[in-house]
Design an enzyme around this catalytic site. Structure first.
Site, PDB file in Angstrom:
ATOM      1  N   ASP A  80      38.140  44.806  42.955  1.00  0.00           N
ATOM      2  CA  ASP A  80      38.005  45.362  41.605  1.00  0.00           C
ATOM      3  C   ASP A  80      37.932  46.902  41.651  1.00  0.00           C
ATOM      4  O   ASP A  80      37.684  47.494  42.700  1.00  0.00           O
ATOM      5  CB  ASP A  80      36.732  44.783  40.960  1.00  0.00           C
ATOM      6  CG  ASP A  80      36.797  44.776  39.439  1.00  0.00           C
ATOM      7  OD1 ASP A  80      37.682  45.450  38.861  1.00  0.00           O
ATOM      8  OD2 ASP A  80      35.966  44.089  38.817  1.00  0.00           O
ATOM      9  N   ASP A 158      40.258  36.842  39.745  1.00  0.00           N
ATOM     10  CA  ASP A 158      38.865  36.552  39.392  1.00  0.00           C
ATOM     11  C   ASP A 158      38.803  35.890  38.013  1.00  0.00           C
ATOM     12  O   ASP A 158      39.838  35.704  37.359  1.00  0.00           O
ATOM     13  CB  ASP A 158      38.073  37.874  39.433  1.00  0.00           C
ATOM     14  CG  ASP A 158      36.650  37.670  39.918  1.00  0.00           C
ATOM     15  OD1 ASP A 158      36.138  36.541  39.793  1.00  0.00           O
ATOM     16  OD2 ASP A 158      36.039  38.642  40.413  1.00  0.00           O
ATOM     17  N   ASP A 219      29.327  34.831  45.009  1.00  0.00           N
ATOM     18  CA  ASP A 219      29.657  35.953  45.903  1.00  0.00           C
ATOM     19  C   ASP A 219      28.668  36.065  47.060  1.00  0.00           C
ATOM     20  O   ASP A 219      27.459  35.926  46.874  1.00  0.00           O
ATOM     21  CB  ASP A 219      29.579  37.275  45.133  1.00  0.00           C
ATOM     22  CG  ASP A 219      30.775  37.489  44.230  1.00  0.00           C
ATOM     23  OD1 ASP A 219      31.634  36.598  44.127  1.00  0.00           O
ATOM     24  OD2 ASP A 219      30.836  38.570  43.611  1.00  0.00           O
TER      25      ASP A 219
END
Ligand code: NAG
Ligand code: NAG
Ligand code: NAG
Ligand code: NAG
Length: 424
Positions: A80, A158, A219
């Site tokens: 990201d 994502d 995560d």
């Protein structure tokens, strides 16, 4: 043959059709920015750690020059925070002009020139998790085309800022759109992670048909607790997720944090061993410019990598969970070989675990054993021979095991995969 092997092989051959882009027949390996570098965009004050083109060129240099590429670590993956906060006049994603002044196509050429591949990040939703432009249903084809034109080799998609119906439509549509670009682009789907990772909300048959890998669970963070919670989730649900893995389609327990700040050397060996036995993608997320030699040696362990990359592509399982806090994992490998991991959850002192190969369901015979981390051939073992392994707290002992009989047979040598490690 190990009894359970027959069951796994049956399950494997019965597997339905998988994503047919020819990619990732063994778990992908490389480097991914997120866990170590997150969304640090402060290049003025923190130039060494911020997300910009220099970071990815630096990592490409390290992968190419420090022995990683030859071992299979070929993906350099952007996560990201790479993009501009706005799309361009034609509605296309564009990189942040200040941090990626050369553009992504140029970065892709730099990476390709070093024999590596470039991955990028998107999000099936209104925004990415960090608030950058997402991919909505109406921009899927444009974004796939943009990535292909730039020379991208892998996409992590994502799932922030969307809902289950958008995801159910969007993830398969992106798979189609990537295919339509004619460029082979590995496809990593975060979809199951956003739906709890389990049926009925997650359909692993569909995932195997549209994605090369998928994130099942949350995560990873830079801590042993985080590694342990992931291992627990994957083993608690192994009956569901283990059969979903195979060549071209993998469960992804997330990045390797070896070489960062949270793990001891024993815990680093544990993550490497468990990721290898789970047939997990091996994406390092550490600073390869400054990584210490201990962490490097673990990540570059050839036997652990060979086990991870075994061409049968069967994910291993936990066989035994002892009350003493010892778990035994097993993975069938090609050439009648197998891998064992003896893992200690204890926090007191090295534990002397007594067992035999027979107790681990190995069939009658004599076996060669190679200890992956001590890099030593062990004395040959009969299936009935009792042996003891000493396992450090939060550590592992990992073995590559193969029938001794075949060791002598030239040409069809079951140990041939280990030949380069064992010497002549
Ligand atoms: C899901 O999100 C889409 C796009 O934002 C919206 O149109 C749709 O109504 C949402 N569906 C549900 C069930 O919330
Ligand atoms: C697209 O899909 C077809 C059929 O599944 C496959 O043969 C082809 O290799 C795919 N192409 C790409 C670029 O993924
Ligand atoms: C999963 O999807 C496949 C393919 O569309 C379908 O055949 C199967 O019934 C689904 N499984 C479940 C449990 O819904
Ligand atoms: C060994 O096989 C037997 C019979 O299939 C089974 O009951 C047992 O759970 C297996 N043990 C291990 C450690 O896998």
């Amino acid at each position: 043959m190990h009894q359970a092997a027959a069951v796994f092989l049956l399950a494997f051959s019965a597997a339905t059709q998988a994503l047919d882009n020819g990619l990732m027949r063994t778990p992908p390996m490389g480097w991914l920015a997120w866990e170590r570098f997150r969304c640090d965009i402060d290049c003025d004050n923190d130039p060494q750690n911020c997300i910009n083109e220099v970071l990815f060129r630096d990592m490409a240099d390290r992968l190419a020059e420090d022995g990683w590429r030859e071992l299979g670590y070929v993906y350099v993956n952007i996560d990201d925070c790479w993009s501009s906060k706005t799309r361009d006049a034609k509605g296309r994603l564009q990189p942040d002009p200040k941090r990626f002044p050369g553009g992504i196509a140029k970065l892709a050429r730099y990476v390709h020139d070093r024999g590596l591949k470039l991955g990028i990040y998107g999000d099936m939703g209104t925004y990415t998790c960090a608030g950058y432009p997402g991919t909505t249903l109406d921009t899927i084809e444009t974004d796939a085309q943009t990535f292909a034109e730039w020379g991208i080799d892998m996409l992590k998609l994502d799932g922030c800022f969307s809902n289950s119906s958008v995801q159910e439509q969007g993830y398969p549509l992106m798979s189609k759109a990537l295919n339509a670009t004619d460029r082979p682009i590995g496809y990593s789907c975060s979809w199951p992670c956003y739906q709890g990772g389990l049926p009925p909300k997650v359909n692993y048959t569909i995932l195997g048909e549209i994605c090369n890998l998928w994130r099942n669970y949350g995560d990873i963070e830079d801590s042993w607790d985080s590694v342990l919670s992931i291992v627990d989730w994957f083993t608690d649900h192994q009956d569901i997720i283990q059969p979903a893995a195979g060549p071209g389609h993998w469960n992804d327990p997330d990045m390797l944090i070896i070489g960062d700040y949270g793990l001891s050397m024993d815990q680093s060996r544990s993550q490497m061993a468990l990721w290898a036995i789970m047939a997990a993608p091996l994406f390092m997320s550490s600073d390869l410019r400054t990584i210490n030699s201990g962490a490097r040696a673990i990540l570059q362990n050839k036997a652990a990598i060979a086990i991870n990359q075994d061409p049968l592509g069967i994910q291993g399982r936990r066989l035994i969970k002892e009350k003493s806090g010892i778990d035994v994992f097993w993975r069938p490998l090609s050439n009648q070989a197998s891998a064992l991991v003896f893992f200690s959850r204890r926090t007191d002192m090295p534990y002397r675990y007594h067992t035999s190969l027979k107790a681990l369901n190995y069939t009658k015979g004599t076996y060669m054993v190679y200890d992956v981390f001590s890099q030593k051939v062990q004395p040959m073992l009969k299936d009935t021979t009792d042996f003891v392994v000493s396992i450090n707290p939060t550590g592992v002992v990992m073995w590559y095991v193969f029938p001794a009989a075949g060791w002598q047979v030239v040409g069809s040598n079951p140990g041939s995969a280990m030949r380069p490690l064992l010497g002549p």
